[in-house]
Motif scaffolding. Structure first.
Motif, mmCIF file in Angstrom:
data_model
loop_
_atom_site.group_PDB
_atom_site.id
_atom_site.type_symbol
_atom_site.label_atom_id
_atom_site.label_comp_id
_atom_site.label_asym_id
_atom_site.label_seq_id
_atom_site.Cartn_x
_atom_site.Cartn_y
_atom_site.Cartn_z
ATOM 1 N N PRO A 103 13.325 10.789 -28.924
ATOM 2 C CA PRO A 103 12.418 9.754 -28.833
ATOM 3 C C PRO A 103 12.364 9.149 -27.377
ATOM 4 C CG PRO A 103 14.335 9.777 -30.234
ATOM 5 C CD PRO A 103 14.358 10.947 -29.440
ATOM 6 N N VAL A 104 11.134 8.496 -26.830
ATOM 7 C CA VAL A 104 10.887 8.088 -25.762
ATOM 8 C C VAL A 104 10.134 6.665 -25.877
ATOM 9 C CG1 VAL A 104 10.721 10.261 -24.039
ATOM 10 C CG2 VAL A 104 8.811 9.335 -25.306
ATOM 11 N N LEU A 105 10.357 5.932 -24.956
ATOM 12 C CA LEU A 105 9.451 4.582 -25.144
ATOM 13 C C LEU A 105 8.346 4.743 -24.140
ATOM 14 C CD1 LEU A 105 12.478 2.113 -24.302
ATOM 15 C CD2 LEU A 105 11.363 2.461 -26.574
ATOM 16 N N TRP A 106 7.279 4.156 -24.704
ATOM 17 C CA TRP A 106 5.963 4.230 -23.860
ATOM 18 C C TRP A 106 5.941 2.875 -23.016
ATOM 19 C CZ3 TRP A 106 0.665 2.931 -26.052
ATOM 20 C CH2 TRP A 106 -0.206 2.875 -25.135
ATOM 21 N N THR A 107 6.092 2.984 -21.535
ATOM 22 C CA THR A 107 6.313 2.077 -20.870
ATOM 23 C C THR A 107 5.248 1.859 -19.475
ATOM 24 O OG1 THR A 107 7.911 3.028 -19.402
ATOM 25 C CG2 THR A 107 8.578 1.592 -21.025
ATOM 26 N N PRO A 108 3.982 1.600 -20.152
ATOM 27 C CA PRO A 108 2.911 1.550 -19.029
ATOM 28 C C PRO A 108 3.659 0.621 -17.902
ATOM 29 C CG PRO A 108 1.933 1.223 -20.965
ATOM 30 C CD PRO A 108 3.474 1.166 -21.266
ATOM 31 N N SER A 109 2.988 0.785 -16.660
ATOM 32 C CA SER A 109 3.625 -0.090 -15.485
ATOM 33 C C SER A 109 2.452 -0.276 -14.593
ATOM 34 C CB SER A 109 4.884 0.369 -15.025
ATOM 35 O OG SER A 109 4.679 1.721 -14.468
ATOM 36 N N ILE A 110 2.967 -1.359 -13.714
ATOM 37 C CA ILE A 110 2.230 -1.344 -12.339
ATOM 38 C C ILE A 110 2.959 -1.636 -11.404
ATOM 39 C CG2 ILE A 110 0.063 -2.855 -13.756
ATOM 40 C CD1 ILE A 110 1.528 -5.306 -12.710
ATOM 41 N N SER A 111 2.490 -1.299 -10.207
ATOM 42 C CA SER A 111 3.301 -1.294 -8.884
ATOM 43 C C SER A 111 2.515 -1.896 -7.618
ATOM 44 C CB SER A 111 3.802 0.175 -8.592
ATOM 45 O OG SER A 111 2.718 0.818 -8.357
ATOM 46 N N LEU A 112 3.113 -2.694 -6.948
ATOM 47 C CA LEU A 112 2.703 -3.218 -5.748
ATOM 48 C C LEU A 112 3.491 -2.876 -4.452
ATOM 49 C CD1 LEU A 112 0.381 -5.182 -4.788
ATOM 50 C CD2 LEU A 112 2.123 -6.940 -5.117
ATOM 51 N N GLY A 113 2.903 -2.498 -3.221
ATOM 52 C CA GLY A 113 3.567 -2.268 -2.201
ATOM 53 C C GLY A 113 2.984 -2.169 -0.857
ATOM 54 N N VAL A 114 3.526 -1.482 0.090
ATOM 55 C CA VAL A 114 2.821 -1.301 1.372
ATOM 56 C C VAL A 114 3.144 0.264 1.830
ATOM 57 C CG1 VAL A 114 2.930 -3.593 2.378
ATOM 58 C CG2 VAL A 114 5.053 -2.171 2.912
ATOM 59 N N GLN A 115 2.252 0.698 2.395
ATOM 60 C CA GLN A 115 2.229 2.231 3.125
ATOM 61 C C GLN A 115 1.951 1.960 4.642
ATOM 62 O OE1 GLN A 115 -0.900 4.764 2.398
ATOM 63 N NE2 GLN A 115 0.385 6.334 1.679
ATOM 64 N N TYR A 116 2.753 3.037 5.215
ATOM 65 C CA TYR A 116 2.497 3.198 6.716
ATOM 66 C C TYR A 116 2.125 4.950 6.789
ATOM 67 C CZ TYR A 116 3.335 4.271 11.452
ATOM 68 O OH TYR A 116 3.025 4.459 12.800
ATOM 69 N N ARG A 117 1.192 4.785 7.533
ATOM 70 C CA ARG A 117 0.759 6.134 7.907
ATOM 71 C C ARG A 117 0.632 6.539 9.281
ATOM 72 N NH1 ARG A 117 -4.280 9.250 6.331
ATOM 73 N NH2 ARG A 117 -3.162 10.847 6.727
ATOM 74 N N LEU A 118 0.786 7.654 9.895
ATOM 75 C CA LEU A 118 0.706 7.974 11.198
ATOM 76 C C LEU A 118 -0.525 7.228 12.152
ATOM 77 C CD1 LEU A 118 1.636 11.600 11.290
ATOM 78 C CD2 LEU A 118 3.039 9.652 11.689
ATOM 79 N N HIS A 119 -0.369 7.113 13.107
ATOM 80 C CA HIS A 119 -1.431 6.445 14.108
ATOM 81 C C HIS A 119 -1.549 4.887 13.588
ATOM 82 C CE1 HIS A 119 -2.458 10.605 15.203
ATOM 83 N NE2 HIS A 119 -2.415 10.763 13.777
ATOM 84 N N ASN A 120 -0.377 4.223 13.213
ATOM 85 C CA ASN A 120 -0.416 2.859 13.118
ATOM 86 C C ASN A 120 -1.354 2.252 11.999
ATOM 87 O OD1 ASN A 120 1.058 0.321 13.504
ATOM 88 N ND2 ASN A 120 -0.595 -0.343 15.027
ATOM 89 N N GLU A 121 -1.446 3.065 10.928
ATOM 90 C CA GLU A 121 -2.063 2.589 9.908
ATOM 91 C C GLU A 121 -1.255 2.002 8.569
ATOM 92 O OE1 GLU A 121 -4.946 4.310 6.139
ATOM 93 O OE2 GLU A 121 -4.665 5.524 7.833
ATOM 94 N N TRP A 122 -1.460 0.776 8.234
ATOM 95 C CA TRP A 122 -1.049 -0.225 7.252
ATOM 96 C C TRP A 122 -1.604 -0.243 5.931
ATOM 97 C CZ3 TRP A 122 4.266 -1.031 7.344
ATOM 98 C CH2 TRP A 122 4.831 -0.631 8.699
#
Length: 163
Positions: A97-116
């Protein structure tokens, strides 16, 4: 001293009778950003302050690719379930048995060459049992803070394990 005591009492009131949990996750990912696209593997460390409901889980992850440069990005995400129910139309896919738990997420990402980038993600096919969270086909949107352009990505299947 009184302020510290009030803060401790507030934090204690949010305790859901369990200790914080730690875990990791792995997921193949495909991303299209304003500076280019890549595919790879996301490896994350997870801190779950409330493992009974997984509200406010914090993920610190890196995206790695099989071609140079091997490091693609680093991200910090916070996720929150929208709802959680044991009754779901997907129970046929799991032995336990599992729980169905749809979720949302929010955050930040850093990529090479100073991309935020800012990240807003959705996991409509997220399922949870005692030590695992399984998420399939989880799309997310990227917004480049510096250029003001949009991108997108998708986690094909994210497997998370909690200690």
């Amino acid at each position: 001293m009184r302020k510290i005591l009030i803060v401790i009492m507030l934090l204690a009131s949010f305790n859901l009778h369990s200790a914080p949990a730690f875990g990791y996750s792995l997921a193949p990912v495909g991303v299209v950003t304003p500076s280019g696209s890549y595919g790879g593997l996301t490896a994350s460390f997870i801190f779950s302050p409330y493992p009974d409901v997984h509200a406010g889980d914090i993920r610190i992850g890196v995206d790695l690719s099989a071609v140079y440069p091997f490091f693609e990005s680093a991200s910090l995400l916070m996720s929150m379930p929208v709802f959680s129910t044991p009754e779901n139309p997907f129970s046929w896919a799991f032995m336990n048995p599992v729980l169905w738990t749809p979720s949302i997420s929010l955050g930040v990402q850093y990529r090479l060459h100073n991309e935020w980038n800012m990240i807003l993600g959705l996991s409509p096919l997220a399922f949870r049992d005692s030590h695992f969270i399984y998420e399939a086909l989880s799309p997310f949107a990227l917004y480049s803070i510096l250029s003001g352009e949009w991108g997108w990505g998708i986690y094909v299947f994210r497997f998370s394990y909690f200690f």
